[in-house]
Scaffold this active site. Sequence first.
Site, mmCIF file in Angstrom:
data_model
loop_
_atom_site.group_PDB
_atom_site.id
_atom_site.type_symbol
_atom_site.label_atom_id
_atom_site.label_comp_id
_atom_site.label_asym_id
_atom_site.label_seq_id
_atom_site.Cartn_x
_atom_site.Cartn_y
_atom_site.Cartn_z
ATOM 1 N N GLU A 13 55.756 -29.154 178.263
ATOM 2 C CA GLU A 13 55.838 -27.562 178.001
ATOM 3 C C GLU A 13 54.937 -26.854 179.124
ATOM 4 O O GLU A 13 55.033 -25.962 179.468
ATOM 5 C CB GLU A 13 55.915 -27.202 176.664
ATOM 6 N N SER A 17 72.039 -20.043 110.241
ATOM 7 C CA SER A 17 71.457 -21.221 109.231
ATOM 8 C C SER A 17 70.297 -22.062 109.821
ATOM 9 O O SER A 17 69.545 -22.727 108.990
ATOM 10 C CB SER A 17 72.449 -22.167 108.526
#
Length: 658
Positions: free
Chosen positions: A65, A342
């Site tokens: 690059e 319950s």
Amino acid sequence: MLGAGAVYLWVRGLDVSKLEHPLPEPTLIMDRNGQPASQLSSSKITPVPLDQIPLDLRNAIIAVEDRRFYEHAGIDLWSISRALLVDLKSGSMAEGGSTLTQQLAKNMFLQSDKTMSRKLKEAGYALKINLTYTKDEILELYLNSIYFGEGRWGVEGAAQEYFAKPVQQLSLEECALLAALPKAPTTYSPAKNKEKALERRNLVLSLMKEQHFITAAAYTQAAARPIALKQNSQESLKGKYPSYVDYVIQEAGDLYGFTEEQILTTGLRIYTYLEPQLQQTAQEVYAQDSLFPAGPKDQLMQSGAVFLDHHNGGIAALVGTRGPQVYRGFNHATQLRRQPGSSFKPLAVYGPALEQGYAPGSPLYDGPLDIGGYRPQDWDGQTRGQVSLQEAIVRSWNIPAVWLLNEIGLDQGMAFARRAGIPLSQADRSLSMALGGLSEGVSPLQMAQAYSAIANLGVMHPAHAIAKVTTKEGIPLVEAKPQPVSVTRPAVAYTLTLLLEEAVKSGTGQAAALGRPTAGKTGTTQLPDTQEFADIGRNGAKDAWFVGFTPELTAAVWLGYDQTDKTHYLTTGGGAVPSVLFREIMSRALRDAPAAEFPVPDDYKQQLLQQAAAQAAQQQSQGAAQKHKDEDKKEKGPAKDAGPAGRGAKDNRVDRGG
């Protein structure tokens, strides 16, 4: 000179402060073994310091690059001149020539249009960046922000995507492959076009050899190797265990003051009590639609479950919803508030009753009851006159529970439940509390926490997911230090455990049986007493629960609809689906663990010894009394000249005296 001065002032005035802000770092959620379990991030980038990026990868990027990267001042005039000449000949702006610094400038500050003005701005920003940062800092910023294809930015994300390992572990040929991608990530993608990717990779290797980054031998060896991808990356940690992670985020904020931004961007290590196998098992069970009743397609029947290690309060697993999950969506395990039915009886009635001296065999009233206009009914519509406390809890009779709460007093029931972590208010001060009739309701997390006190011999460790939080370097930030709460005496908790164990063996919780010591209680709440549900009556329910525990874990499971109406209600109770879900998850999670018994506390053993001693003393006293009677009769001898009446009178006298 004037023109140069203007350019200098323009470059100097450019703002590159955006580069000063560190890239957001993902936070890792660690499981109970200290291993990464899930990942949180607001960014697609996982930054890596330059010294942790292989030299081969740095050199490969420079070779292909920007070979003069360490020599130019941010722009390479020779490369730009060459590219400009090509562009002028072709009549386009297609040729590159940008340095790494220019590419960084374009990615961070500019749009992607190919115009001369953009090129000039790119050059200006590159010069400013080069004046502001060192070459190594620029290279690090570039490598952590460049796009490598497949939705990945930065070298760490690319390494995980293509090779399923950290960037530090990349080989020479793998480094060359990554360096081949930024020019055209889609064209050279090894996942889509291996031939072009291989050609481009070998070009990078040849450039590295040409620029003396690698030897000829290293080039030959690396170029001969095929591309070997392994795309099951660590990034799969993203989004894992969403319900559990959502609660971790909530707890980190509520208890320790972390903001969501801090959690998502600062690279924290949040160590939790998550048990991966149990969590995975719970999620797999919840994914089995066959375990849930079929319902209307316009609204999914929902559920939430929590599994705690009652020895320390650590949340081992958590499932907050059924169906598709969204980030920070509603969590039915922690945010839900529903009536527990319950399943609340052990907390509001039977636990405090045992504290007051009642025993499993104590008789309780089970007949028509009207206390201040409150008329509870047993679920079968019948009454039995009198039942034992054990039968009342095993068969989940309602009338005995309400009668008993009235006998021991509301204050006793509320105090026990509050000690167990249930946040009751003055609005809950009524006998309906015996049957779980609460003003606000409870969450599965709250119920699991409350029952954990029973499982842990009366001591409750507050439920929490987070053990500690550190920086990524391991520097401690916070450490959980929840204080245990004494809810009841160990003997009371153990007696309650035996009662709840019997409820699973032979009562309403039989569907939860594991073939190993298991205790628990079912709960089912009625539909609202409104005209909308008048035709449904006892054939439907709003909520169904099972809350239970083994010697290893405590769990709570809830089932119901988000919006209950005449077409969306349950036709099952706590003894069915919630109990089955508990059984399926627990049985799989404990499959390889040897069965353990519930520990017997010393005060319960002492209680048994005292009862045995009292019984022996009573028998001894009765025996002594009988012996005295016998000796008295022997001393007096038979009655003289006494007929039947006389003998009867003497017998009556002796009976009265005994």
